[in-house]
Scaffold this motif. Sequence first.
Motif, PDB file in Angstrom:
ATOM      1  N   ILE A   1      26.799  65.852  10.192  1.00 41.13           N
ATOM      2  CA  ILE A   1      27.688  66.919  10.661  1.00 41.13           C
ATOM      3  C   ILE A   1      29.107  66.400  10.812  1.00 41.13           C
ATOM      4  N   ALA A   2      29.205  65.189  11.380  1.00 40.75           N
ATOM      5  CA  ALA A   2      30.547  64.615  11.570  1.00 40.75           C
ATOM      6  C   ALA A   2      31.254  64.415  10.235  1.00 40.75           C
ATOM      7  N   ALA A   3      30.499  63.990   9.192  1.00 40.93           N
ATOM      8  CA  ALA A   3      31.115  63.773   7.876  1.00 40.93           C
ATOM      9  C   ALA A   3      31.545  65.085   7.232  1.00 40.93           C
ATOM     10  N   GLY A   4      30.855  66.177   7.537  1.00 38.84           N
ATOM     11  CA  GLY A   4      31.187  67.461   6.899  1.00 38.84           C
ATOM     12  C   GLY A   4      32.228  68.261   7.620  1.00 38.84           C
ATOM     13  N   ILE A   5      32.718  67.786   8.725  1.00 37.93           N
ATOM     14  CA  ILE A   5      33.705  68.548   9.500  1.00 37.93           C
ATOM     15  C   ILE A   5      35.008  68.788   8.712  1.00 37.93           C
ATOM     16  N   PRO A   6      35.591  67.734   8.053  1.00 36.31           N
ATOM     17  CA  PRO A   6      36.850  68.011   7.321  1.00 36.31           C
ATOM     18  C   PRO A   6      36.689  69.116   6.273  1.00 36.31           C
TER      19      PRO A   6
ATOM     20  N   ILE B   1      36.522  72.498   7.825  1.00 39.00           N
ATOM     21  CA  ILE B   1      37.780  73.061   8.323  1.00 39.00           C
ATOM     22  C   ILE B   1      38.503  73.815   7.196  1.00 39.00           C
ATOM     23  N   ILE B   2      38.513  73.177   6.001  1.00 42.25           N
ATOM     24  CA  ILE B   2      39.181  73.831   4.862  1.00 42.25           C
ATOM     25  C   ILE B   2      38.474  75.133   4.518  1.00 42.25           C
ATOM     26  N   LEU B   3      37.141  75.051   4.463  1.00 40.39           N
ATOM     27  CA  LEU B   3      36.373  76.249   4.145  1.00 40.39           C
ATOM     28  C   LEU B   3      36.562  77.312   5.198  1.00 40.39           C
ATOM     29  N   LEU B   4      36.696  76.871   6.447  1.00 39.73           N
ATOM     30  CA  LEU B   4      36.891  77.809   7.555  1.00 39.73           C
ATOM     31  C   LEU B   4      38.194  78.579   7.396  1.00 39.73           C
ATOM     32  N   LEU B   5      39.272  77.895   6.995  1.00 36.63           N
ATOM     33  CA  LEU B   5      40.567  78.553   6.825  1.00 36.63           C
ATOM     34  C   LEU B   5      40.527  79.593   5.713  1.00 36.63           C
ATOM     35  N   ILE B   6      39.787  79.305   4.605  1.00 37.33           N
ATOM     36  CA  ILE B   6      39.715  80.239   3.483  1.00 37.33           C
ATOM     37  C   ILE B   6      38.906  81.463   3.850  1.00 37.33           C
ATOM     38  N   LEU B   7      37.826  81.272   4.543  1.00 40.85           N
ATOM     39  CA  LEU B   7      36.894  82.375   4.779  1.00 40.85           C
ATOM     40  C   LEU B   7      37.070  83.061   6.124  1.00 40.85           C
ATOM     41  N   ILE B   8      38.025  82.610   6.947  1.00 45.95           N
ATOM     42  CA  ILE B   8      38.113  83.153   8.301  1.00 45.95           C
ATOM     43  C   ILE B   8      38.372  84.650   8.295  1.00 45.95           C
TER      44      ILE B   8
ATOM     45  N   LEU C   1      28.879  78.895   9.841  1.00 49.28           N
ATOM     46  CA  LEU C   1      29.133  77.458   9.761  1.00 49.28           C
ATOM     47  C   LEU C   1      30.306  77.009  10.603  1.00 49.28           C
ATOM     48  N   PRO C   2      31.459  77.712  10.522  1.00 48.31           N
ATOM     49  CA  PRO C   2      32.553  77.203  11.362  1.00 48.31           C
ATOM     50  C   PRO C   2      32.232  77.271  12.846  1.00 48.31           C
ATOM     51  N   MET C   3      31.359  78.177  13.289  1.00 44.84           N
ATOM     52  CA  MET C   3      31.035  78.318  14.710  1.00 44.84           C
ATOM     53  C   MET C   3      29.825  77.490  15.118  1.00 44.84           C
ATOM     54  N   PHE C   4      29.339  76.550  14.260  1.00 47.45           N
ATOM     55  CA  PHE C   4      28.077  75.841  14.531  1.00 47.45           C
ATOM     56  C   PHE C   4      28.185  74.934  15.766  1.00 47.45           C
ATOM     57  N   VAL C   5      27.253  75.151  16.644  1.00 48.95           N
ATOM     58  CA  VAL C   5      27.091  74.266  17.823  1.00 48.95           C
ATOM     59  C   VAL C   5      25.604  74.006  17.970  1.00 48.95           C
ATOM     60  N   PRO C   6      25.177  72.753  18.040  1.00 52.15           N
ATOM     61  CA  PRO C   6      23.718  72.497  18.186  1.00 52.15           C
ATOM     62  C   PRO C   6      23.175  73.201  19.403  1.00 52.15           C
ATOM     63  N   PRO C   7      22.124  73.928  19.247  1.00 54.68           N
ATOM     64  CA  PRO C   7      21.579  74.671  20.409  1.00 54.68           C
ATOM     65  C   PRO C   7      20.992  73.699  21.425  1.00 54.68           C
ATOM     66  N   PRO C   8      21.027  74.078  22.702  1.00 52.30           N
ATOM     67  CA  PRO C   8      20.404  73.214  23.741  1.00 52.30           C
ATOM     68  C   PRO C   8      18.933  73.041  23.440  1.00 52.30           C
ATOM     69  N   PRO C   9      18.411  71.826  23.645  1.00 49.02           N
ATOM     70  CA  PRO C   9      16.993  71.586  23.312  1.00 49.02           C
ATOM     71  C   PRO C   9      16.052  72.522  24.020  1.00 49.02           C
ATOM     72  N   VAL C  10      16.346  72.865  25.272  1.00 48.66           N
ATOM     73  CA  VAL C  10      15.427  73.702  26.021  1.00 48.66           C
ATOM     74  C   VAL C  10      15.382  75.114  25.478  1.00 48.66           C
ATOM     75  N   ARG C  11      16.419  75.503  24.720  1.00 50.58           N
ATOM     76  CA  ARG C  11      16.439  76.854  24.181  1.00 50.58           C
ATOM     77  C   ARG C  11      15.568  76.947  22.940  1.00 50.58           C
ATOM     78  N   VAL C  12      15.311  75.789  22.287  1.00 50.62           N
ATOM     79  CA  VAL C  12      14.567  75.823  21.040  1.00 50.62           C
ATOM     80  C   VAL C  12      13.071  75.719  21.300  1.00 50.62           C
ATOM     81  N   ALA C  13      12.650  74.586  21.982  1.00 47.40           N
ATOM     82  CA  ALA C  13      11.207  74.388  22.173  1.00 47.40           C
ATOM     83  C   ALA C  13      10.986  73.251  23.155  1.00 47.40           C
ATOM     84  N   THR C  14       9.783  73.190  23.643  1.00 46.34           N
ATOM     85  CA  THR C  14       9.342  72.053  24.471  1.00 46.34           C
ATOM     86  C   THR C  14       8.212  71.387  23.736  1.00 46.34           C
ATOM     87  N   THR C  15       8.351  70.096  23.452  1.00 48.60           N
ATOM     88  CA  THR C  15       7.374  69.386  22.623  1.00 48.60           C
ATOM     89  C   THR C  15       6.538  68.457  23.475  1.00 48.60           C
TER      90      THR C  15
END
Length: 692
Positions: A598-603, A606-613, A677-691
Motif C-alpha cells: 500500500i505504501a508503494a502504491g500511494i504515489p 495520488i495521481i490517479l486520484l487527481l484525474i478521477l476525483i 481507492l483514494p478513500m481506502f483505510v484499512p478497516p478495524p480488525p474488530v469490524r471484520v472478524a474475530t479469529t
Amino acid sequence: MSLKTDGLYGVLVCVLLTLLPQGSFCQLELTAAGPIQNSALVGDTVILAVSYSGATNPAIIWRKGPDPVVTWTINSNTPPDIPPSMSNVLRVNTNGSLMFVNLTLDYTSSYSLEMTKSGLGTATLNFTLTVYEMFENVTLSSQPDLAVEGSDHFTLQYVMARGVVQEATWLFKGTNIQSNSHYSVGPRSLVIQTPNRMDTGLYTLTLRNPYSSVTVHRTVTVLYGPDDPVLTLTPAKQFYVSGTSLRLSCKAVGLPPPTVKWMFAAVILNDTKEGVLNLTDVQTSQDGDYTCTVVNAQTNAMRQKNVTVKVYEKPKGSPVCSVRSLADVELQYECAWPGGTPEAVVSFPGLNNSSSAPGHLILNMSAADSLSGTPVSCTASHPVQPGMCNITASPPVPFLPSLEFGVNSEGKIRVTISCLSAAVPTSVVSWLRGTEAVNTGSVHSISPTQLTIQDYNISTFLLHNYTCFCRNPLGVQQRQIQLLAPTISDSSLLTNQEGTVVTLTWEVPPTSVVTGFDIQMQGPDLMPSNQNVGRSNSFRTIQQKPGSARSTDILTLDPEKRYKFRIIPKARLTEGEPSTVLRIGPAEGLSGSAIAGIAAGIPAGIILLLILIGLIYLLIYRNDDSEQARYPVTTDKGVKTKAELASNNIRMAAGLNNYNPDYNRLRKAPSEHSGSLPMFVPPPPVRVATTV
C-alpha cells in the motif's frame, strides 16, 4: 598493766608471802565452781563455772574438744576472742567461767579450760555438756513394709521430728528384747532375723532422756501361705455336651486368705476369694484346661492347679471350598470344616472317592478342560449334621491394561503397567519386552500385577513393545502395549463471557508416555500477578502441569488483545509435538507485506486520484440513494459488543480456526472500486472478524 609487769608483781607477792611467819607457798589453783558434767535443754542458759586463786588476771583458753573457742586475759580491756559463728551463744564471766546462752544441739561436746599466769604455771579443768531436746512426733516404720515368713529379715525403725535419745528400750508382747541370734538391737532399729508366724504381735519402743520420754507401738503380722489349692468339678464327668452347665471350685489356705483366679486361654474368668466358677450353656470354645491360681494379695506368693473340661459339639458354620494354582499346571482343591468334636470327615467324591481327611482336605488335580467351568462338590460327614460346598475353576477372561506415568525421586521417568484378569484360581502375570522375558533389575521392577519401567531417556520406553500374560492352569490371556512418545491427541479452548479467562482442555493417547505439560502462549503479557516474561510475538511457557492434568485455566486476559495457546507434552525433559494452536481475541489486521504494498502504491494513487476525483464526485452524487441501500450505516460505529465477542469465542471453542468474511458482497461496479481507492483505510480488525 602488761603481762610482764603482772608476772614481776606476782613473784614479789610470793616472796613477801614466804617471808611471812606462816611460811605460805605461792601457786595458781583452778577449781570447778559447779558440776563438771552438765546437761541442758535446747534454748537453756548454762554456765561452766570455775574459780581460781594464787594469781591475778591470768590468761584463759576455753576449748570445745581440741578447738579453741574463747581466748582472753581476765580483766583485760581487750574483749574475749570468740569465733563469730559462736559469738551469739558463748559468753565469758569476769572470773573466767564459760556461759552458754540459747543453747543449740551442736554445742553438745567436751570442754576444757586452760589458765596460765607467767611464772606461776598452767592449770586445766575439763567439763562435758550434753544438750537435749524434748521428743516430738516419734513414729515406727518397717522395712520391708510386710513381714513374710521365710524372708531374710524384717526391720523396725523409728524416726522423730525432734528429740535426743539417752535410752531406748524395745519390748515384744511386754517382754524386753535383747540382742541375740533372732533379734538385733541397733541405735535406731530392731532387726528380726528370718521372721516366722510366731513373730506376729505387738512391738513397743520407749525413748528417754533427762527431760522427756515417749512410747510408741506397732503391730507386726507375719504373712504366710497359700497352700496347694483343692479343685472340685460338679457334676463330675469325663466330658460335657455343648449346652450343659457345670461348676468348678478352688480352695486354698493362707494368711491373709488367698484370692482365687480362674483362667482359661490366658483370660481371667473371675477373681474372688470364694473360688467358684459357674459355666452355663458351655460351647466347644470353652473346651480345654482351666487354671486355678491362688495368690496371697500382700506377699504375691502364688500357687496354681489345672483341671481339663471336655466339650463335644459339631463344627460351626458350613464347609469352605477353594481352588488354587499349583506350579501353574495343576489345580489344588481344598475343603475345610474345622472344629467340632469329633472333627468332620471331608472329601471330594467327584474327584477322588478314596481321599478323605478329618476337618481339612487338599487334593491336587491335573488341569483339564473338563474342570473348566465345572462345579466340584466337597462333602463333610459329621455325626450331628452333614455339610457340603462347591467350587468352580475358570480360565482368565479378556482384560484391558491400565497405565500410570510419573517421575521418581531420582528424576527418572516411571511407567507403571497394570494387568489384571479375573480367574479362579487367581491368574499369575508375566511380562515380555519384545520377545524377551522381563526380569527385575535397574530398569524394570515387577509386582504381582504390575510392571514398573524407570529410565532417564524416553527412547528406552519406545524401543520395544511390552506384552503382559495373565495365566492359570486353565488358560491364558495376553495384551500388547505399545508405548508412544509424548502426544496430544485432541485439544480445545473455552472462554468466559468477559473474555478474561481461558480454559484449555486436551486429551492424550492411553499409551503415550507423558509426565508433564508446558502451557505456552503467544501474545501480550498477562497481568503482572502472573509474572510472565517474554515477547508477544513468540510462544513462551506460562504454566507447567503434571502428567495427570487434562485442563488448565489462564487468567487475567485482555479481551481486546489477541492470544495464541498450545500445549507441549513432555516426558521428563523430552518434548513431544505441540498441540494444535488455539486462538482467541480480535481478528488480525493487514499483514506487514500488505502494508508495504500500500505504501508503494500511494504515489500512483495520488495521481490517479487527481484525474478521477471529479468523476467520483459525480458518481457519488448521482447514486446517493442506491449507495445508502447498498452500504448500510452501522449503529455501533465499527465496535463489536461483548456479546458478539463471546459468540465469536464460542465459535472458536467449537473448532472454527479460521473465519474469512465474504468479500464478494463488496464487489460492485468498476466505478465503485475506482472510486473507493483514494478513500481506502484499512478497516478495524474488530469490524471484520474475530479469529480463533
